[in-house]
Design a protein around this motif. Structure first.
Motif, PDB file in Angstrom:
ATOM      1  N   ILE A  88      -2.030  34.747 -72.365  1.00  0.00           N
ATOM      2  CA  ILE A  88      -3.112  34.161 -71.556  1.00  0.00           C
ATOM      3  C   ILE A  88      -4.313  33.831 -72.434  1.00  0.00           C
ATOM      4  O   ILE A  88      -4.917  32.756 -72.316  1.00  0.00           O
ATOM      5  CB  ILE A  88      -3.517  35.128 -70.424  1.00  0.00           C
ATOM      6  CG1 ILE A  88      -2.361  35.306 -69.438  1.00  0.00           C
ATOM      7  CG2 ILE A  88      -4.755  34.602 -69.707  1.00  0.00           C
ATOM      8  CD1 ILE A  88      -1.899  34.046 -68.749  1.00  0.00           C
ATOM      9  N   ASP A  89      -4.656  34.747 -73.355  1.00  0.00           N
ATOM     10  CA  ASP A  89      -5.808  34.510 -74.238  1.00  0.00           C
ATOM     11  C   ASP A  89      -5.612  33.238 -75.057  1.00  0.00           C
ATOM     12  O   ASP A  89      -6.563  32.484 -75.291  1.00  0.00           O
ATOM     13  CB  ASP A  89      -6.005  35.710 -75.164  1.00  0.00           C
ATOM     14  CG  ASP A  89      -7.194  35.527 -76.093  1.00  0.00           C
ATOM     15  OD1 ASP A  89      -8.310  35.301 -75.586  1.00  0.00           O
ATOM     16  OD2 ASP A  89      -7.006  35.572 -77.332  1.00  0.00           O
ATOM     17  N   ALA A  90      -4.378  32.983 -75.476  1.00  0.00           N
ATOM     18  CA  ALA A  90      -4.106  31.781 -76.271  1.00  0.00           C
ATOM     19  C   ALA A  90      -4.383  30.505 -75.493  1.00  0.00           C
ATOM     20  O   ALA A  90      -4.753  29.474 -76.079  1.00  0.00           O
ATOM     21  CB  ALA A  90      -2.644  31.796 -76.748  1.00  0.00           C
ATOM     22  N   ASN A  91      -4.230  30.559 -74.158  1.00  0.00           N
ATOM     23  CA  ASN A  91      -4.472  29.375 -73.322  1.00  0.00           C
ATOM     24  C   ASN A  91      -5.795  29.460 -72.570  1.00  0.00           C
ATOM     25  O   ASN A  91      -6.081  28.611 -71.724  1.00  0.00           O
ATOM     26  CB  ASN A  91      -3.327  29.218 -72.310  1.00  0.00           C
ATOM     27  CG  ASN A  91      -2.009  28.915 -72.978  1.00  0.00           C
ATOM     28  OD1 ASN A  91      -1.956  28.126 -73.920  1.00  0.00           O
ATOM     29  ND2 ASN A  91      -0.937  29.553 -72.521  1.00  0.00           N
ATOM     30  N   ALA A  92      -6.567  30.501 -72.862  1.00  0.00           N
ATOM     31  CA  ALA A  92      -7.842  30.693 -72.173  1.00  0.00           C
ATOM     32  C   ALA A  92      -8.989  30.329 -73.114  1.00  0.00           C
ATOM     33  O   ALA A  92      -9.106  29.181 -73.513  1.00  0.00           O
ATOM     34  CB  ALA A  92      -7.943  32.143 -71.690  1.00  0.00           C
ATOM     35  N   ARG A  93      -9.845  31.313 -73.401  1.00  0.00           N
ATOM     36  CA  ARG A  93     -10.995  31.107 -74.290  1.00  0.00           C
ATOM     37  C   ARG A  93     -11.870  29.948 -73.830  1.00  0.00           C
ATOM     38  O   ARG A  93     -12.477  29.245 -74.630  1.00  0.00           O
ATOM     39  CB  ARG A  93     -10.548  30.926 -75.742  1.00  0.00           C
ATOM     40  CG  ARG A  93      -9.631  32.047 -76.242  1.00  0.00           C
ATOM     41  CD  ARG A  93      -9.454  32.039 -77.730  1.00  0.00           C
ATOM     42  NE  ARG A  93     -10.705  32.386 -78.426  1.00  0.00           N
ATOM     43  CZ  ARG A  93     -11.187  33.622 -78.547  1.00  0.00           C
ATOM     44  NH1 ARG A  93     -10.527  34.652 -78.033  1.00  0.00           N
ATOM     45  NH2 ARG A  93     -12.316  33.835 -79.188  1.00  0.00           N
ATOM     46  N   GLY A  94     -11.869  29.736 -72.500  1.00  0.00           N
ATOM     47  CA  GLY A  94     -12.721  28.708 -71.917  1.00  0.00           C
ATOM     48  C   GLY A  94     -12.153  27.309 -71.946  1.00  0.00           C
ATOM     49  O   GLY A  94     -12.812  26.355 -71.537  1.00  0.00           O
ATOM     50  N   ARG A  95     -10.906  27.145 -72.379  1.00  0.00           N
ATOM     51  CA  ARG A  95     -10.360  25.792 -72.520  1.00  0.00           C
ATOM     52  C   ARG A  95      -9.924  25.220 -71.171  1.00  0.00           C
ATOM     53  O   ARG A  95      -9.334  25.911 -70.346  1.00  0.00           O
ATOM     54  CB  ARG A  95      -9.169  25.795 -73.471  1.00  0.00           C
ATOM     55  CG  ARG A  95      -8.631  24.401 -73.731  1.00  0.00           C
ATOM     56  CD  ARG A  95      -8.030  24.260 -75.089  1.00  0.00           C
ATOM     57  NE  ARG A  95      -7.625  22.880 -75.339  1.00  0.00           N
ATOM     58  CZ  ARG A  95      -7.169  22.447 -76.506  1.00  0.00           C
ATOM     59  NH1 ARG A  95      -7.075  23.275 -77.525  1.00  0.00           N
ATOM     60  NH2 ARG A  95      -6.826  21.188 -76.655  1.00  0.00           N
ATOM     61  N   VAL A  96     -10.216  23.944 -70.976  1.00  0.00           N
ATOM     62  CA  VAL A  96      -9.916  23.241 -69.726  1.00  0.00           C
ATOM     63  C   VAL A  96      -8.590  22.491 -69.880  1.00  0.00           C
ATOM     64  O   VAL A  96      -8.298  21.926 -70.939  1.00  0.00           O
ATOM     65  CB  VAL A  96     -11.043  22.256 -69.374  1.00  0.00           C
ATOM     66  CG1 VAL A  96     -10.726  21.496 -68.095  1.00  0.00           C
ATOM     67  CG2 VAL A  96     -12.374  23.003 -69.235  1.00  0.00           C
ATOM     68  N   TRP A  97      -7.794  22.476 -68.793  1.00  0.00           N
ATOM     69  CA  TRP A  97      -6.508  21.787 -68.792  1.00  0.00           C
ATOM     70  C   TRP A  97      -6.407  20.880 -67.572  1.00  0.00           C
ATOM     71  O   TRP A  97      -7.013  21.152 -66.537  1.00  0.00           O
ATOM     72  CB  TRP A  97      -5.353  22.794 -68.740  1.00  0.00           C
ATOM     73  CG  TRP A  97      -5.387  23.875 -69.770  1.00  0.00           C
ATOM     74  CD1 TRP A  97      -5.762  25.173 -69.588  1.00  0.00           C
ATOM     75  CD2 TRP A  97      -5.054  23.760 -71.162  1.00  0.00           C
ATOM     76  NE1 TRP A  97      -5.669  25.877 -70.761  1.00  0.00           N
ATOM     77  CE2 TRP A  97      -5.242  25.036 -71.754  1.00  0.00           C
ATOM     78  CE3 TRP A  97      -4.602  22.706 -71.970  1.00  0.00           C
ATOM     79  CZ2 TRP A  97      -4.995  25.280 -73.098  1.00  0.00           C
ATOM     80  CZ3 TRP A  97      -4.361  22.947 -73.322  1.00  0.00           C
ATOM     81  CH2 TRP A  97      -4.554  24.224 -73.873  1.00  0.00           C
ATOM     82  N   SER A  98      -5.617  19.837 -67.690  1.00  0.00           N
ATOM     83  CA  SER A  98      -5.222  19.079 -66.506  1.00  0.00           C
ATOM     84  C   SER A  98      -4.185  19.897 -65.759  1.00  0.00           C
ATOM     85  O   SER A  98      -3.608  20.855 -66.298  1.00  0.00           O
ATOM     86  CB  SER A  98      -4.639  17.717 -66.903  1.00  0.00           C
ATOM     87  OG  SER A  98      -3.369  17.890 -67.523  1.00  0.00           O
ATOM     88  N   GLY A  99      -3.888  19.526 -64.515  1.00  0.00           N
ATOM     89  CA  GLY A  99      -2.878  20.239 -63.756  1.00  0.00           C
ATOM     90  C   GLY A  99      -1.521  20.206 -64.437  1.00  0.00           C
ATOM     91  O   GLY A  99      -0.786  21.205 -64.455  1.00  0.00           O
ATOM     92  N   ALA A 100      -1.166  19.056 -65.016  1.00  0.00           N
ATOM     93  CA  ALA A 100       0.117  18.923 -65.710  1.00  0.00           C
ATOM     94  C   ALA A 100       0.176  19.853 -66.916  1.00  0.00           C
ATOM     95  O   ALA A 100       1.193  20.515 -67.162  1.00  0.00           O
ATOM     96  CB  ALA A 100       0.336  17.473 -66.138  1.00  0.00           C
TER      97      ALA A 100
END
Length: 626
Positions: A509-521
């Motif tokens: 989760i931390d690898a994809n977190a750290r405040g980073r924004v993603w599109s739904g896809a």
């Protein structure tokens, strides 16, 4: 809690607010009394035997989408009704109403054509617009023609228009596809160099950029990289969807955008003709020519109006509501809308109150007829504490044996993701903006500012912490360490809860977190959402999880109910005679708009109340719209 009395500045503003509020209510009540008398006179005179226009054969439904598309009203029901009756103002259009209208018109034998008028249409993001796109595609399976006409097309407006069988544009209009972009103002120099304020940002995650404007003069490279990643994904999807609907290769649209100066010069600056040349529209017509064209296409001619036979969205919604037969089953799927910033305490519609939204979820849980819950999230986040309050209610609802499904709308980021993560299943649109898993704290100190005007702060304390959070004092290193520790603990809690809810490791989760924004896809690829789909897909899923028959349940929106008077005014707003009367009275109604400054004073006071009670206030917020 402190028993200290408010200071003189706040007392002054409170007095101003009370005075403005009193005047607002006085003027409003007088005008409402005047209008009500007029309405009753109209009714008693027999000018209107029905509350809506009767439907006739070969009628075109005009889907006039001028207004702001919302999940839930953000203004009171009376103001909304009056704005609609006036045919202007800050009109809000409920997405659920638009979808119901299109669905009903598909099977209505009186409705033979659908006309899209997208002038003035405004949506906060692509996701909700794409839900209307899906509804229009479904409508077209009825083989009823769809036509689009507008003075001008903005990008989200054109995405809807592209679904039409034919698109027309005013000869003096334009469609200008400019792509996606996001620019923000940066205040570091003004706040720190000019005013002498010391701004301290505490955060975890190099991509948590919400507060960067207060400490930088330009966006960080991490922020630019992350923003461009999700924006490109959404933009490419937009080009593909428009291109597919119009039979144009996405590369051809991109080429036209990149070569716009040359191609526009070739048509001598005529943007409307450029749209025809690029096959973005099928032709150019004035409003009158469009009316004639619709009659030629089989819509009946209305002798009384001298135009094609039509019914507008408000009148048709009245038909849909009046013809709706209540489902016999007592079982229900409840929908709770979480739209807007997440804020502590009780909040009105348009904001997500930690207490208010929690109470709505609790009401659904405690209602024996409610068998499942759908949480519709359209929020960039906000207060960590309020987000956690709402998340706990989701957990308790699941523990009570009622399935909870989340439907993400345009934005479900940061605190918006926090309240979503524990659902049994999370639905998002491919163009939803989500993620931004991270928190921050922002503290402002003003000793240098005070020095500029010859003011100094001094005193004594019994402990090192008694004055540590006083904004007139410099912030020392121990205080910074305390705040950073609180923020780091908050972030660890956030990713820990996400990891548990999503059945992943905290490291993943931390690898994809750290405040980073993603599109739904992108979020689905990262395992942060489960499936693609709109609100109806989430409702169907929740009903299936509760083992409800496909047609054996009703859908209940759990909201603050309208008072009988609000309901009365709301119903009258759809009446054509009422609309005429209110338009006649609109100069007087304009007086109400002049008191809007009072709303800003109230918002400022509420902000002081929300943020002044805690020395350290962790925030899970994402400024990630475009």
């Amino acid at each position: 809690m402190s028993d200290a009395k408010p200071g003189p500045i706040r007392t002054f503003f409170q007095f101003i607010w009370n005075a403005v509020n009193f005047t607002n209510h006085l003027v409003f009540n007088l005008i409402m009394l005047f209008i009500l008398i007029g309405i009753l006179a109209v009714i008693s005179a027999g000018m209107s035997a029905k509350s809506f226009t009767p439907l006739r054969d070969k009628t075109a439904l005009v889907l006039d989408l001028e207004g702001v598309l919302v999940e839930q009203r953000t203004v009171d029901s009376i103001s909304t009704a009056l704005a609609e009756a006036q045919g202007g103002g800050e009109r809000e259009i409920l997405l659920r109403d638009v979808l119901r209208i299109i669905k009903a018109a598909k099977k209505d034998p009186h409705i033979t054509h659908l006309v899209l008028n997208t002038d003035g249409y405004n949506a906060a993001g692509m996701a909700s617009t794409r839900e209307i796109v899906a509804a229009l595609k479904d409508f077209k399976t009825s083989k009823k023609p769809v036509y689009a006409f507008a003075d001008n097309y903005e990008q989200k407006q054109y995405l809807l228009a592209a679904q039409a069988d034919k698109i027309f544009l005013d000869p003096e209009g334009a469609f200008f596809p400019e792509g996606l972009g996001r620019y923000r103002l940066f205040y570091r120099e003004a706040l720190q160099d000019k005013l002498g304020l010391d701004v301290h940002l505490f955060r975890v995650g190099e991509y948590k950029s919400a507060a960067e404007p207060y400490i930088l003069d330009a966006a960080s490279e991490e922020s630019k990289q992350a923003d461009l990643f999700w924006m490109n994904d959404i933009w490419q999807r937009y080009l593909q969807q428009v291109g597919s609907a119009r039979g144009i290769a996405p590369e051809a649209i991109s080429a036209a955008i990149n070569e716009l100066p040359q191609r526009l010069a070739a048509v001598k600056g005529d943007l409307a003709q450029l749209a025809v040349n690029e096959k973005w529209v099928d032709g150019l017509k004035t409003a009158y020519e469009m009316e004639q064209y619709l009659v030629e296409q089989g819509v009946a001619f209305d002798d009384e109006s001298g135009s094609f036979q039509q019914i507008d969205m408000i009148d048709y919604l009245g038909h849909v509501n009046s013809n709706q037969i209540a489902k016999p089953s007592a079982d229900a799927v409840a929908v709770v809308v979480a739209q807007g910033e997440i804020v502590d305490g009780e909040q009105p519609q348009g904001m997500v109150g930690g207490v208010t939204t929690s109470a709505l979820i609790r009401a659904a849980r405690e209602d024996d007829e409610v068998k499942a819950l759908v949480l519709r999230v359209d929020s960039p986040g906000g207060s960590v504490f309020a987000s956690e309050q709402i998340r706990r209610e989701v957990e308790l609802t699941k523990a009570a044996g009622k399935p909870v499904v989340v439907s993400m709308a345009n934005v479900a980021a940061s605190g918006g993701y926090w309240i979503s993560m524990n659902a049994d299943r999370i639905y998002a649109d491919e163009s939803t903006i989500t993620g931004s898993i991270g928190i921050f704290g922002l503290m402002i100190r003003a000793p240098r500012t005070l020095e500029k005007i010859g003011v100094h702060s001094d005193g004594v304390t019994t402990t090192p912490w008694a004055g540590a959070f006083d904004m007139t004092r410099p912030m020392d290193e121990p205080t910074k360490q305390v705040i950073q520790s609180v923020i780091e603990r908050g972030y660890a809690q956030f990713i820990g809860k996400v990891a548990k809810a999503r059945k992943q490791t905290t490291e993943a989760i931390d690898a994809n977190a750290r405040g980073r924004v993603w599109s739904g896809a992108q979020a689905k690829e990262k395992g942060l959402v489960d499936a693609f789909g709109g609100l109806q897909a989430a409702i169907d899923d929740a009903a299936a999880r509760a083992k409800l028959g496909r047609n054996d349940y009703r859908v209940d929106y759990i909201e603050e109910p309208m008072s009988p008077f609000e309901q009365f005014i709301s119903n009258l707003a759809g009446n054509s005679e009422t609309q005429g009367l209110v338009r006649w009275a609109s100069p007087a109604l304009g007086l109400i708009q002049q008191t809007r400054m009072g709303q800003q004073i109230r918002a400022d006071l509420q902000w002081l109340d929300r943020n002044g009670s805690k020395p350290v206030n962790a925030v899970a917020h994402c400024f990630c719209t475009f």
